[in-house]
Write an enzyme that holds these catalytic residues in place. Structure first.
Site, PDB file in Angstrom:
ATOM      1  N   HIS A 151       0.799  -1.222  -0.391  1.00  0.00           N
ATOM      2  CA  HIS A 151       0.328  -0.177  -0.327  1.00  0.00           C
ATOM      3  C   HIS A 151       0.748   1.829  -0.477  1.00  0.00           C
ATOM      4  O   HIS A 151       0.234   2.757  -0.300  1.00  0.00           O
ATOM      5  CB  HIS A 151      -0.974   0.057   1.097  1.00  0.00           C
ATOM      6  CG  HIS A 151      -1.795  -1.048   1.335  1.00  0.00           C
ATOM      7  ND1 HIS A 151      -2.907  -1.681  -0.035  1.00  0.00           N
ATOM      8  CD2 HIS A 151      -2.139  -1.932   2.363  1.00  0.00           C
ATOM      9  CE1 HIS A 151      -3.348  -2.194   0.627  1.00  0.00           C
ATOM     10  NE2 HIS A 151      -3.562  -2.675   1.760  1.00  0.00           N
ATOM     11  N   GLY A 152       2.083   1.033  -0.018  1.00  0.00           N
ATOM     12  CA  GLY A 152       2.796   2.190   0.061  1.00  0.00           C
ATOM     13  C   GLY A 152       2.878   2.792  -1.001  1.00  0.00           C
ATOM     14  O   GLY A 152       2.964   2.579  -1.442  1.00  0.00           O
TER      15      GLY A 152
END
Length: 376
Positions: free
Chosen positions: A138-139
């Site tokens: 998700h970064g």
């Protein structure tokens, strides 16, 4: 290790930084995960020193191949001071409930990222690597999201490409959509992204109609998704979409939060489903295979699942009953502030393998598979 020769046996990338590191007493990532896998695999006699490699910590300059210098500086400053300004919190998503300030908030993700960058180098000539500390999908380049401060899958794929893997298939079976990886590679003709994730679940991306410019195959699945349905998805989508692309490398994000016991999804898989995907991708014999961790918030289910991944990668037989040393590792786990941690079932201590969770196949799964198969 000679990086011009294929890895002779699967390699495990781990680190002691995960032992005792926690996002905080109330955060889902308060539980031990990678350290449990390291302890279990050693207790079972499956992790020799020759197959283990300590993960290096990536330096900011290495991370700048995808992350912005300003964001990396903000992460390091937040770790050093254990505080952020409101402006930094709003701009970079750190210091929030999901992405809190904690003692190792730069060093821990930088270690996961360092292992993913190293994996790309080590796989230059081929082989298999298990990196359970990875999978932080998700970064974003300049923002944390979904417990992920850096995006080590993106970094791994960039490292693989730099080491000679031109065509890459990324498969993600985490309960949550791989939004950061899609941002990194959507529209890239030399990359194929396949994501199987729970519908109507954070981050609320990855719709069936989201093709990412043609190279993304997003399959949102309904709650209660079971082993029979994953077997169909594996055989009807994951394997043909991977084989058809003829990749030089396959990266599998093997998040453990899609199993029935996990508190952050409403899916109903057993760990057998994950191991079967690993085995099937191995059978395609890609020159390079990197298996990452990801989500997983029940300490027993995630430790047992990822230990079984390592067994699968090495061809080890999974015992019906764990030996005393491995059982002791599982009995020592504590899941504070969770009702399921007060009286865990006995098989969480004594086995690795879940009972299979087969069941009916939802028409929604069949219909959505048909849409994606029509694109192959």
């Amino acid at each position: 290790m000679d990086r011009t020769m294929p890895l002779p046996r699967p390699l495990f990338l781990g680190s002691e930084i995960y032992r005792g590191s926690s996002y905080g007493l109330t955060h889902p990532l308060r539980v031990p995960r990678v350290s449990t896998v390291m302890d279990l695999t050693r207790a079972l006699g499956w992790l020799s020193p020759a197959q283990y490699r300590a993960s290096p910590r990536a330096k900011p300059g290495a991370l700048e191949i995808w992350h912005t210098p300003a964001y990396l500086a903000a992460l390091q400053q937040a770790e050093a001071t254990q505080t952020v300004t409101p402006e930094i919190r709003d701009r970079h998503g750190i210091g929030t409930m999901s992405n809190p300030i904690y003692a190792e908030m730069f060093r821990r993700p930088a270690t996961a990222a360092g292992a993913s960058l190293l994996a790309g180098e080590l796989l230059a000539a081929g082989g298999i690597i298990h990196h359970p500390g990875g999978g932080t999908h998700h970064g974003m380049p300049d923002r944390a999201g979904g417990f992920c401060y850096l995006n080590d899958p993106v970094l791994a794929m960039l490292a693989l490409r730099r080491a000679g893997a031109r065509r890459i298939v990324y498969v993600d079976i985490d309960a949550h959509h791989m939004d950061g990886v899609e941002v990194g590679f959507a529209g890239d003709p030399d990359t194929r992204l396949i994501s199987v994730h729970e519908e109507k679940r954070w981050p609320f991306t990855g719709a069936l109609t989201d093709t990412g410019g043609g190279n993304c195959f997003n399959l949102p699945v309904p709650r209660g998704f079971n082993d029979s349905e994953m077997a169909l998805v594996r055989d009807a989508l994951i394997l043909p979409a991977t084989a058809d692309f003829a990749p030089d490398a396959v990266v599998l994000q093997c998040g453990a939060d899609a199993v029935l016991e996990d508190p952050l999804s409403r899916l109903a898989l057993s760990n057998n489903a994950h191991w079967a995907v690993v085995r099937a991708l191995m059978d395609l014999a890609p020159p390079r295979l990197l298996v990452l961790g990801g989500g997983g918030y029940n300490p027993w289910s995630v430790g047992r699942l990822w230990t079984g991944v390592w067994a699968t990668l090495n061809g080890h037989d999974i015992p019906d009953r764990l030996p005393p040393g491995a059982e002791a590792v599982l009995r020592a786990l504590v899941w504070e502030r969770a009702s399921a941690g007060r009286n865990p079932p006995e098989h969480w201590f004594t086995t690795l393998r879940d009972a299979p969770r087969d069941g009916p196949i939802h028409e929604a799964v069949r219909d959505r598979l048909a849409v994606l198969r029509a694109r192959l």
